[in-house]
Motif scaffolding. Sequence first.
Motif, PDB file in Angstrom:
ATOM      1  N   SER A 134       0.819  -1.334   0.073  1.00 28.20           N
ATOM      2  CA  SER A 134      -0.021   0.195  -0.080  1.00 28.20           C
ATOM      3  C   SER A 134       0.732   1.326  -0.007  1.00 28.20           C
ATOM      4  N   PRO A 135       0.364   2.115  -0.492  1.00 29.61           N
ATOM      5  CA  PRO A 135       1.110   3.493  -0.413  1.00 29.61           C
ATOM      6  C   PRO A 135       1.507   3.927   1.051  1.00 29.61           C
ATOM      7  N   ILE A 136       2.765   4.876   0.976  1.00 32.34           N
ATOM      8  CA  ILE A 136       3.259   5.484   1.892  1.00 32.34           C
ATOM      9  C   ILE A 136       2.717   6.941   1.988  1.00 32.34           C
ATOM     10  N   ARG A 137       2.511   7.596   3.235  1.00 28.78           N
ATOM     11  CA  ARG A 137       2.485   8.976   3.554  1.00 28.78           C
ATOM     12  C   ARG A 137       3.171   9.484   4.776  1.00 28.78           C
ATOM     13  N   PRO A 138       3.575  10.740   4.647  1.00 30.18           N
ATOM     14  CA  PRO A 138       4.156  11.341   5.767  1.00 30.18           C
ATOM     15  C   PRO A 138       3.346  11.318   7.336  1.00 30.18           C
ATOM     16  N   LEU A 139       3.964  10.871   8.144  1.00 36.78           N
ATOM     17  CA  LEU A 139       3.437  11.085   9.593  1.00 36.78           C
ATOM     18  C   LEU A 139       3.296  12.491   9.856  1.00 36.78           C
ATOM     19  N   ASP A 140       4.436  13.097   9.891  1.00 35.23           N
ATOM     20  CA  ASP A 140       4.511  14.850   9.848  1.00 35.23           C
ATOM     21  C   ASP A 140       4.240  15.319   8.305  1.00 35.23           C
ATOM     22  N   SER A 185       4.662  18.111   7.408  1.00 29.82           N
ATOM     23  CA  SER A 185       5.685  19.120   7.090  1.00 29.82           C
ATOM     24  C   SER A 185       6.728  18.605   6.627  1.00 29.82           C
ATOM     25  N   ARG A 186       7.318  17.160   6.786  1.00 27.07           N
ATOM     26  CA  ARG A 186       8.483  16.575   6.258  1.00 27.07           C
ATOM     27  C   ARG A 186       8.181  15.585   5.270  1.00 27.07           C
ATOM     28  N   PRO A 187       9.025  15.226   4.341  1.00 27.23           N
ATOM     29  CA  PRO A 187       8.952  14.104   3.599  1.00 27.23           C
ATOM     30  C   PRO A 187       8.905  12.786   4.263  1.00 27.23           C
ATOM     31  N   ALA A 188       8.625  11.559   3.847  1.00 28.19           N
ATOM     32  CA  ALA A 188       8.675  10.473   4.385  1.00 28.19           C
ATOM     33  C   ALA A 188       9.242   9.322   3.227  1.00 28.19           C
ATOM     34  N   HIS A 189      10.110   8.545   3.798  1.00 28.93           N
ATOM     35  CA  HIS A 189      10.608   7.499   2.742  1.00 28.93           C
ATOM     36  C   HIS A 189      10.624   6.028   3.318  1.00 28.93           C
ATOM     37  N   ARG A 190      10.596   5.072   2.578  1.00 32.46           N
ATOM     38  CA  ARG A 190      10.795   3.665   2.816  1.00 32.46           C
ATOM     39  C   ARG A 190      11.701   3.035   2.152  1.00 32.46           C
ATOM     40  N   ASP A 191      12.696   2.416   2.641  1.00 30.06           N
ATOM     41  CA  ASP A 191      13.879   1.696   2.109  1.00 30.06           C
ATOM     42  C   ASP A 191      13.657   0.224   2.292  1.00 30.06           C
ATOM     43  N   VAL A 192      13.860  -0.367   1.023  1.00 31.86           N
ATOM     44  CA  VAL A 192      13.703  -1.817   1.161  1.00 31.86           C
ATOM     45  C   VAL A 192      14.689  -2.534   0.289  1.00 31.86           C
ATOM     46  N   LEU A 193      15.177  -3.698   0.558  1.00 34.12           N
ATOM     47  CA  LEU A 193      16.011  -4.419  -0.626  1.00 34.12           C
ATOM     48  C   LEU A 193      14.801  -5.496  -1.121  1.00 34.12           C
TER      49      LEU A 193
END
Length: 256
Positions: free
Chosen positions: A233-239, A241-249
């Motif tokens: 599913s999509p990710i969204r920022p918790l805060d 005012s700041r960007p979010a990211h998700r890192d996977v291998l």
Amino acid sequence: MDESTERFWGPAETTAFQECPPAVAAARESLASTGVHLMPAATVRAHFGSGEEEWARFASHWEDLSQDRYAAERGTCRLRRYGQFSLTPATGEMAQLPDTPFMQPDRSNPLYVDVDRHFEPLTDAFVADPLLRSVVSLLGHVAGALDSGACWIAKVHPFRVLATVDDEGQPTPEGRHRDGVTLVSSLLVGRNNATGGRSTVFAPDGPELLATTLDEPASLLLSDDRHTLHGVSPIRPLDPSRPAHRDVLVTTLTPA
């Protein structure tokens, strides 16, 4: 790594299968019976014998990824690199293969049918990282529950998906899909300011087999890609005012 983890266990090798390290044995059993397995972060770290310093070094490679222009054309901000290896579990031999475009088989990813996608290669530092070898080696042993091939082709994709308050991040913009391989795996490397990103593995006729949010670095989701579909599913920022990211291998294996 103890001597038993250097062996290769084919599906019919009952005695050797019983000698597997517990983490490998549990994963093989789940994959063979249900087509999916979640290996908790603590189990993965214990299997590798790695600590915070090793994982922090491994995670630092995600700061050196390149723009995925194919995802950008569809409105998704994603960074990645790509490379291939041959793996012989019986000997532990792992060799990097020449850089080639990435192409998925027919009837797998509906967004990129017959499209050769060219990505920046893996960095030398990433290829040399001992944790990468440990991950691919583990997957080779686990994949023996699905196919008895003596050699595997491992396709390795470090991903970073980004999101802002105006643009959600899409780890799988194609929706539920197959990758056209034997084993598909997703190792969480890190999350920052992110909500969402729920991973789900489905039976071909639709029911969920497993749904989980990978939220602890080193969590590892495995599935038999021949007999399941998967999506995130999509990710969204918790805060906001700041960007979010998700890192996977994401690493996939097919018999050579």
